[in-house]
Design a protein around this motif. Structure first.
Motif, PDB file in Angstrom:
ATOM      1  N   LEU A   1      52.872  39.326  36.648  1.00  0.00           N
ATOM      2  CA  LEU A   1      52.622  39.064  35.236  1.00  0.00           C
ATOM      3  C   LEU A   1      51.247  38.403  35.056  1.00  0.00           C
ATOM      4  CD1 LEU A   1      53.722  38.964  32.274  1.00  0.00           C
ATOM      5  CD2 LEU A   1      54.564  36.676  32.836  1.00  0.00           C
ATOM      6  N   ALA A   2      50.965  37.414  35.879  1.00  0.00           N
ATOM      7  CA  ALA A   2      49.691  36.699  35.779  1.00  0.00           C
ATOM      8  C   ALA A   2      48.505  37.607  36.103  1.00  0.00           C
ATOM      9  CB  ALA A   2      49.692  35.475  36.690  1.00  0.00           C
ATOM     10  N   VAL A   3      48.649  38.474  37.095  1.00  0.00           N
ATOM     11  CA  VAL A   3      47.576  39.425  37.420  1.00  0.00           C
ATOM     12  C   VAL A   3      47.331  40.355  36.233  1.00  0.00           C
ATOM     13  CG1 VAL A   3      47.010  41.436  38.844  1.00  0.00           C
ATOM     14  CG2 VAL A   3      47.781  39.340  39.920  1.00  0.00           C
ATOM     15  N   GLY A   4      48.411  40.789  35.595  1.00  0.00           N
ATOM     16  CA  GLY A   4      48.260  41.635  34.413  1.00  0.00           C
ATOM     17  C   GLY A   4      47.538  40.923  33.287  1.00  0.00           C
ATOM     18  N   VAL A   5      47.906  39.666  33.039  1.00  0.00           N
ATOM     19  CA  VAL A   5      47.234  38.889  31.992  1.00  0.00           C
ATOM     20  C   VAL A   5      45.744  38.745  32.329  1.00  0.00           C
ATOM     21  CG1 VAL A   5      47.028  36.600  30.933  1.00  0.00           C
ATOM     22  CG2 VAL A   5      49.285  37.630  31.239  1.00  0.00           C
ATOM     23  N   LEU A   6      45.444  38.417  33.568  1.00  0.00           N
ATOM     24  CA  LEU A   6      44.054  38.257  33.992  1.00  0.00           C
ATOM     25  C   LEU A   6      43.279  39.565  33.812  1.00  0.00           C
ATOM     26  CD1 LEU A   6      41.937  36.356  35.261  1.00  0.00           C
ATOM     27  CD2 LEU A   6      42.706  37.185  37.496  1.00  0.00           C
ATOM     28  N   ALA A   7      43.879  40.678  34.206  1.00  0.00           N
ATOM     29  CA  ALA A   7      43.224  41.977  34.053  1.00  0.00           C
ATOM     30  C   ALA A   7      43.007  42.298  32.574  1.00  0.00           C
ATOM     31  CB  ALA A   7      44.050  43.074  34.714  1.00  0.00           C
ATOM     32  N   GLY A   8      44.006  42.024  31.761  1.00  0.00           N
ATOM     33  CA  GLY A   8      43.871  42.273  30.327  1.00  0.00           C
ATOM     34  C   GLY A   8      42.765  41.444  29.705  1.00  0.00           C
ATOM     35  N   LEU A   9      42.698  40.183  30.087  1.00  0.00           N
ATOM     36  CA  LEU A   9      41.632  39.320  29.574  1.00  0.00           C
ATOM     37  C   LEU A   9      40.264  39.808  30.043  1.00  0.00           C
ATOM     38  CD1 LEU A   9      43.253  35.796  30.021  1.00  0.00           C
ATOM     39  CD2 LEU A   9      42.760  36.967  27.859  1.00  0.00           C
ATOM     40  N   ALA A  10      40.183  40.234  31.295  1.00  0.00           N
ATOM     41  CA  ALA A  10      38.912  40.717  31.840  1.00  0.00           C
ATOM     42  C   ALA A  10      38.470  42.012  31.148  1.00  0.00           C
ATOM     43  CB  ALA A  10      39.029  40.932  33.342  1.00  0.00           C
ATOM     44  N   MET A  11      39.450  42.833  30.741  1.00  0.00           N
ATOM     45  CA  MET A  11      39.128  44.111  30.103  1.00  0.00           C
ATOM     46  C   MET A  11      38.854  43.962  28.606  1.00  0.00           C
ATOM     47  SD  MET A  11      41.985  46.422  32.054  1.00  0.00           S
ATOM     48  CE  MET A  11      41.857  47.780  30.912  1.00  0.00           C
ATOM     49  N   SER A  12      39.301  42.867  28.024  1.00  0.00           N
ATOM     50  CA  SER A  12      39.119  42.669  26.579  1.00  0.00           C
ATOM     51  C   SER A  12      37.783  41.980  26.327  1.00  0.00           C
ATOM     52  CB  SER A  12      40.270  41.839  26.024  1.00  0.00           C
ATOM     53  OG  SER A  12      40.166  40.513  26.497  1.00  0.00           O
ATOM     54  N   ASP A  13      37.633  41.482  25.171  1.00  0.00           N
ATOM     55  CA  ASP A  13      36.389  40.803  24.815  1.00  0.00           C
ATOM     56  C   ASP A  13      36.329  39.360  25.318  1.00  0.00           C
ATOM     57  OD1 ASP A  13      35.421  43.041  23.528  1.00  0.00           O
ATOM     58  OD2 ASP A  13      36.234  42.456  21.587  1.00  0.00           O
ATOM     59  N   ALA A  14      37.399  38.888  25.946  1.00  0.00           N
ATOM     60  CA  ALA A  14      37.411  37.512  26.449  1.00  0.00           C
ATOM     61  C   ALA A  14      36.337  37.359  27.523  1.00  0.00           C
ATOM     62  CB  ALA A  14      38.777  37.159  27.022  1.00  0.00           C
ATOM     63  N   LEU A  15      35.588  36.303  27.431  1.00  0.00           N
ATOM     64  CA  LEU A  15      34.540  36.069  28.421  1.00  0.00           C
ATOM     65  C   LEU A  15      35.127  35.302  29.594  1.00  0.00           C
ATOM     66  CD1 LEU A  15      31.551  35.106  26.097  1.00  0.00           C
ATOM     67  CD2 LEU A  15      31.968  37.275  27.272  1.00  0.00           C
ATOM     68  N   LEU A  16      35.269  35.985  30.703  1.00  0.00           N
ATOM     69  CA  LEU A  16      35.737  35.348  31.930  1.00  0.00           C
ATOM     70  C   LEU A  16      34.626  35.471  32.967  1.00  0.00           C
ATOM     71  CD1 LEU A  16      39.423  36.626  32.258  1.00  0.00           C
ATOM     72  CD2 LEU A  16      38.636  34.395  31.510  1.00  0.00           C
ATOM     73  N   PRO A  17      33.945  34.377  33.239  1.00  0.00           N
ATOM     74  CA  PRO A  17      32.877  34.433  34.229  1.00  0.00           C
ATOM     75  C   PRO A  17      33.426  34.836  35.609  1.00  0.00           C
ATOM     76  CG  PRO A  17      32.900  32.324  33.079  1.00  0.00           C
ATOM     77  CD  PRO A  17      34.123  33.071  32.662  1.00  0.00           C
ATOM     78  N   GLU A  18      32.559  35.415  36.434  1.00  0.00           N
ATOM     79  CA  GLU A  18      32.978  35.863  37.763  1.00  0.00           C
ATOM     80  C   GLU A  18      33.668  34.770  38.572  1.00  0.00           C
ATOM     81  OE1 GLU A  18      31.298  37.705  41.932  1.00  0.00           O
ATOM     82  OE2 GLU A  18      29.880  37.217  40.362  1.00  0.00           O
ATOM     83  N   PRO A  19      33.170  33.524  38.578  1.00  0.00           N
ATOM     84  CA  PRO A  19      33.879  32.497  39.353  1.00  0.00           C
ATOM     85  C   PRO A  19      35.323  32.281  38.892  1.00  0.00           C
ATOM     86  CG  PRO A  19      31.677  31.739  38.830  1.00  0.00           C
ATOM     87  CD  PRO A  19      31.905  33.010  38.043  1.00  0.00           C
ATOM     88  N   VAL A  20      35.568  32.387  37.596  1.00  0.00           N
ATOM     89  CA  VAL A  20      36.928  32.215  37.069  1.00  0.00           C
ATOM     90  C   VAL A  20      37.806  33.380  37.515  1.00  0.00           C
ATOM     91  CG1 VAL A  20      38.324  32.127  34.955  1.00  0.00           C
ATOM     92  CG2 VAL A  20      36.187  30.832  35.106  1.00  0.00           C
ATOM     93  N   ARG A  21      37.301  34.604  37.368  1.00  0.00           N
ATOM     94  CA  ARG A  21      38.070  35.788  37.795  1.00  0.00           C
ATOM     95  C   ARG A  21      38.362  35.740  39.290  1.00  0.00           C
ATOM     96  NH1 ARG A  21      34.048  38.586  34.944  1.00  0.00           N
ATOM     97  NH2 ARG A  21      33.369  39.496  36.917  1.00  0.00           N
ATOM     98  N   ALA A  22      37.358  35.390  40.079  1.00  0.00           N
ATOM     99  CA  ALA A  22      37.541  35.347  41.531  1.00  0.00           C
ATOM    100  C   ALA A  22      38.511  34.236  41.940  1.00  0.00           C
ATOM    101  CB  ALA A  22      36.190  35.151  42.227  1.00  0.00           C
TER     102      ALA A  22
END
Length: 127
Positions: free
Chosen positions: A48-69
């Motif tokens: 579930l959390a991976v899906g949320v993270l992927a959705g946020l990364a694919m949307s307009d939400a700004l997730l810097p690379e360090p946060v995603r990693a």
């Protein structure tokens, strides 16, 4: 990967491993029957959390690379556990609990992608 990003991912991985252990131990203490419900819960919530993270990364939400990693590779990479899931399934088979082994194996195969899809929808709608 820079040394600083590697350190961030490693620290997040330590937190993910600790969270996995705590959730598994908490569930295992409360659920009788010796079934691996803790690992199941960890893998489904991690999906579930991976899906949320992927959705946020694919949307307009700004997730810097360090946060995603840190979140995806570090924390969630250490939090979820394919190897434990397989070992627990094999232990159920060795103990003659064929039905429980099938439920454990197939349950994660169904619930995991379902949770990831739900998380993706949540992440996209939140972003």
């Amino acid at each position: 990967m820079s040394p600083a990003l590697l350190a961030i991912v490693a620290a997040a991985g330590g937190l993910g491993a600790a969270a996995r252990h705590l959730l598994d131990a908490c569930i295992s203490r409360r659920v009788a029957g010796g079934r691996p419900w803790g690992t199941f819960a960890v893998n489904v919530t991690g999906s579930l959390a991976v899906g949320v993270l992927a959705g946020l990364a694919m949307s307009d939400a700004l997730l810097p690379e360090p946060v995603r990693a840190a979140a995806g590779i570090g924390f969630l990479g250490a939090y979820t556990t394919f190897s434990t899931w397989m070992v627990e399934t094999l232990r159920l088979i060795e103990g003659g609990a064929w039905r429980a082994a099938a439920v454990n194996a197939l349950g994660c195969l169904v619930a995991g992608p379902g949770a990831a899809l739900a998380g993706l929808a949540l992440g996209l709608s939140a972003g």
